[in-house]
Structures are given as C-alpha cells and as structure tokens.
Design a protein around this motif. Sequence first.
Motif, PDB file in Angstrom:
ATOM      1  N   THR A 113       0.799  -1.137   0.025  1.00  0.00           N
ATOM      2  CA  THR A 113      -0.216  -0.054  -0.067  1.00  0.00           C
ATOM      3  C   THR A 113       0.927   1.188   0.150  1.00  0.00           C
ATOM      4  OG1 THR A 113      -1.643  -1.376   1.311  1.00  0.00           O
ATOM      5  CG2 THR A 113      -1.875   1.257   1.236  1.00  0.00           C
ATOM      6  N   ALA A 114       0.698   2.388  -0.891  1.00  0.00           N
ATOM      7  CA  ALA A 114       1.357   3.374  -0.931  1.00  0.00           C
ATOM      8  C   ALA A 114       0.347   4.588  -0.131  1.00  0.00           C
ATOM      9  CB  ALA A 114       1.833   3.747  -2.243  1.00  0.00           C
ATOM     10  N   GLU A 115       1.114   5.343   0.520  1.00  0.00           N
ATOM     11  CA  GLU A 115       0.808   6.414   1.023  1.00  0.00           C
ATOM     12  C   GLU A 115       1.153   7.792   0.377  1.00  0.00           C
ATOM     13  OE1 GLU A 115       0.710   9.027   5.028  1.00  0.00           O
ATOM     14  OE2 GLU A 115      -0.368   7.173   5.259  1.00  0.00           O
ATOM     15  N   PHE A 116       0.260   8.474  -0.089  1.00  0.00           N
ATOM     16  CA  PHE A 116       0.832   9.736  -0.927  1.00  0.00           C
ATOM     17  C   PHE A 116       0.775  11.155  -0.150  1.00  0.00           C
ATOM     18  CE2 PHE A 116      -0.561   6.574  -3.850  1.00  0.00           C
ATOM     19  CZ  PHE A 116       0.451   6.646  -4.801  1.00  0.00           C
ATOM     20  N   THR A 117       1.354  11.958  -0.797  1.00  0.00           N
ATOM     21  CA  THR A 117       1.496  13.186   0.185  1.00  0.00           C
ATOM     22  C   THR A 117       0.381  13.945   0.406  1.00  0.00           C
ATOM     23  OG1 THR A 117       1.856  14.528  -2.116  1.00  0.00           O
ATOM     24  CG2 THR A 117       3.835  13.838  -0.832  1.00  0.00           C
ATOM     25  N   ASP A 118      -1.010  13.803  -0.243  1.00  0.00           N
ATOM     26  CA  ASP A 118      -2.143  14.304   0.107  1.00  0.00           C
ATOM     27  C   ASP A 118      -2.931  13.410   1.245  1.00  0.00           C
ATOM     28  OD1 ASP A 118      -3.040  12.016  -1.218  1.00  0.00           O
ATOM     29  OD2 ASP A 118      -4.078  13.182  -2.623  1.00  0.00           O
ATOM     30  N   GLY A 119      -2.206  12.293   1.690  1.00  0.00           N
ATOM     31  CA  GLY A 119      -2.639  11.543   2.782  1.00  0.00           C
ATOM     32  C   GLY A 119      -3.687  10.359   2.224  1.00  0.00           C
TER      33      GLY A 119
END
Length: 141
Positions: A125-131
């Motif tokens: 799972t990736a978490e991106f800079t926008d949450g």
Amino acid sequence: MDEKGVSPVIGVILMVAATIVIAAVVMGMLGGFSPPKRAYSISVTATQEGDDIIVTYNGGPDQALVNKLIFSGTMSNGTEITWDSNQPGVSGSWDGNSTITSPAVGDYVIATGKGTTGRDHIVVTAEFTDGTKQVVLDTYV
C-alpha cells in the motif's frame, strides 16, 4: 370562457417543482456529489528467489508524490510474513517492521526464508503526500 387547460398545466408545474425540491433535500442529506479520488500510478513488483521474497519499488509517473510504502503478506500456510528488520536495499527510512518512508526508485525489501512452495500473498500500500492510501500491488508469488 373555457379554462379546463389551465389546471393541468399548473399541476404539472407544481409536480416538477416538488420533484426538484425533494431531489435537492436528498442531495443535501447525502452530502452531494464529491469528485472521484485520484488514482495514482506507480509500479511495485514482487518475486520469489528460493525461499526469499523480494519486493521492489520501480517508481512511475507519480513517484514524486509517494510518502511511504507499507508492506504486508501472508504465506500460503496462513502465517503473516515478517520482513527483515535490516534492509540494505532501502535508501529511504525503514522502520524495521513494514514501512519505507520517502522511498527511492529501486528500493527493495526482503523477507528472508519466508517464501513457501505454495502461493504467498503480497500486498503493498502506498501513502501519498495528500494522505491518500492506495493498494499498488496485490499479488501472489
């Protein structure tokens, strides 16, 4: 004077107005339409070499927006995969358990001796800079 046609026209106008009001109330209660969430595009691959499982981050068009990668997995016998606490293939920050913060293209993690002869399930799972969190790999090796 024949006024029979006026009443049906007014009735139709009132029905349309009532329908619009009901639709507006329902939309207000449901929170209206929200724009769809953005689907990010990055590449992560998983391979098995002998009894080692290797997961590699390959980057992609949205690689600059990746904040962290979270690794999980289940062996074919149902046991959770534990990732090695020391990960020399990680240039970002490895938490010693399951997460790389600020991953770089080419980073890889290894679960030494955790591969089985069955189908082991790997999820990243990736978490991106926008949450936003998005599953970027869900495969069997």
